[in-house]
Motif scaffolding. Structure first.
Motif, PDB file in Angstrom:
ATOM      1  N   UNK A  57       1.524  21.720 -39.537  1.00  0.00           N
ATOM      2  CA  UNK A  57       2.011  22.581 -40.616  1.00  0.00           C
ATOM      3  C   UNK A  57       0.841  23.023 -41.497  1.00  0.00           C
ATOM      4  N   UNK A  58      -0.063  22.104 -41.807  1.00  0.00           N
ATOM      5  CA  UNK A  58      -1.235  22.455 -42.598  1.00  0.00           C
ATOM      6  C   UNK A  58      -2.111  23.493 -41.924  1.00  0.00           C
ATOM      7  N   UNK A  59      -2.299  23.335 -40.632  1.00  0.00           N
ATOM      8  CA  UNK A  59      -3.098  24.321 -39.889  1.00  0.00           C
ATOM      9  C   UNK A  59      -2.433  25.699 -39.918  1.00  0.00           C
ATOM     10  N   UNK A  60      -1.119  25.722 -39.742  1.00  0.00           N
ATOM     11  CA  UNK A  60      -0.393  26.992 -39.778  1.00  0.00           C
ATOM     12  C   UNK A  60      -0.474  27.625 -41.166  1.00  0.00           C
ATOM     13  N   UNK A  61      -0.403  26.815 -42.210  1.00  0.00           N
ATOM     14  CA  UNK A  61      -0.557  27.340 -43.567  1.00  0.00           C
ATOM     15  C   UNK A  61      -1.956  27.912 -43.765  1.00  0.00           C
ATOM     16  N   UNK A  62      -2.955  27.192 -43.277  1.00  0.00           N
ATOM     17  CA  UNK A  62      -4.343  27.648 -43.394  1.00  0.00           C
ATOM     18  C   UNK A  62      -4.547  28.984 -42.687  1.00  0.00           C
ATOM     19  N   UNK A  63      -3.867  29.146 -41.548  1.00  0.00           N
ATOM     20  CA  UNK A  63      -3.964  30.397 -40.783  1.00  0.00           C
ATOM     21  C   UNK A  63      -2.968  31.452 -41.259  1.00  0.00           C
ATOM     22  N   UNK A  64      -2.224  31.134 -42.322  1.00  0.00           N
ATOM     23  CA  UNK A  64      -1.239  32.058 -42.911  1.00  0.00           C
ATOM     24  C   UNK A  64      -0.200  32.536 -41.889  1.00  0.00           C
ATOM     25  N   UNK A  65       0.317  31.613 -41.109  1.00  0.00           N
ATOM     26  CA  UNK A  65       1.355  31.927 -40.121  1.00  0.00           C
ATOM     27  C   UNK A  65       2.717  32.042 -40.794  1.00  0.00           C
ATOM     28  N   UNK A  66       3.575  32.853 -40.218  1.00  0.00           N
ATOM     29  CA  UNK A  66       4.952  32.994 -40.687  1.00  0.00           C
ATOM     30  C   UNK A  66       5.806  31.956 -39.960  1.00  0.00           C
ATOM     31  N   UNK A  67       6.237  30.936 -40.666  1.00  0.00           N
ATOM     32  CA  UNK A  67       7.009  29.850 -40.052  1.00  0.00           C
ATOM     33  C   UNK A  67       8.359  30.315 -39.515  1.00  0.00           C
ATOM     34  N   UNK A  68       8.902  31.386 -40.077  1.00  0.00           N
ATOM     35  CA  UNK A  68      10.210  31.874 -39.629  1.00  0.00           C
ATOM     36  C   UNK A  68      10.168  32.365 -38.188  1.00  0.00           C
ATOM     37  N   UNK A  69       8.993  32.671 -37.670  1.00  0.00           N
ATOM     38  CA  UNK A  69       8.861  33.137 -36.294  1.00  0.00           C
ATOM     39  C   UNK A  69       8.360  32.078 -35.339  1.00  0.00           C
TER      40      UNK A  69
END
Length: 163
Positions: free
Chosen positions: A114-126
C-alpha cells in the motif's frame, strides 16, 4: 500450482460491517485475558467509528483472477528461498500494474505494498489485492481504508472478515 480455493471479498453488502467499522484496541484487563481464544469475545477489538464503504465498478473474470493469482508465487523470491514469508500484490484487472511486497508478517506485507502504491500515486479504486495467506478482518479493513475494492486470497477468509 493453483490453489484449490480462492477467497474473494468485494465491495458488497456481505462485508458491510467490516467496511463501516474503525477498530480500536482498548487496554486489556484480567477478565478479557482469561477468555478462551476460540470465541470472538476474547478479541480486544471493538468498533469505535464508521469507515466509508468502498464504492467501485471494478470487475474481472474468474479466469483473469486466476491468472493474476498465478503471478503471485513468482513474485515471492524470499519465500522460495526460505518458505517463511507472506506476500501481497496489488494488480490491475488487465495485469498491466502488478506490484508486490513480502514480509514475515502478512500485515507488514500489506502495509508495504500500500505504501509503494501511495508513493507511486496509484488509484486504488482500479486495483485488487492478492494475498498469499488468509483474509483476516484486519486485512479486509486495511483494504477498505485504502479504497481497494477487491481482495482475493489463496485461503478462506475468517468469519470476522466476512462480517
Amino acid at each position: 500450482m493453483r490453489p484449490a480455493t480462492i477467497a474473494v471479498l468485494s465491495a458488497s453488502p456481505a462485508i458491510s460491517k467490516a467496511r463501516r467499522a474503525k477498530w480500536s484496541f482498548p487496554r486489556a484487563n484480567a477478565r478479557s485475558a482469561s477468555r478462551r481464544q476460540t470465541s470472538r469475545s476474547w478479541l480486544p477489538i471493538r468498533p469505535s467509528k464508521k469507515v466509508s464503504p468502498v464504492s467501485s465498478t471494478l470487475t474481472l473474470s474468474l479466469d483473469r483472477l486466476l491468472a493474476l493469482m498465478d503471478r503471485l508465487p513468482a513474485a515471492q523470491t524470499v519465500f522460495q528461498a526460505t518458505g517463511g514469508t507472506h506476500a501481497v500484490a496489488l494488480a490491475s484487472p488487465d495485469g498491466q500494474v502488478f506490484m508486490s511486497a513480502e514480509d514475515v508478517g502478512r500485515h507488514n506485507a500489506m502495509d508495504k505494498v500500500i505504501g509503494r502504491a501511495l508513493f507511486e500515486k496509484r488509484n486504488f479504486a482500479g486495483l485488487l489485492a492478492l494475498l498469499s495467506g488468509r483474509i483476516s478482518f484486519e486485512m479486509a479493513l486495511k483494504a477498505v481504508r485504502a479504497g481497494i475494492p477487491i481482495l482475493a486470497a489463496v485461503s478462506a477468509p475468517t468469519s470476522m472478515a466476512l462480517e
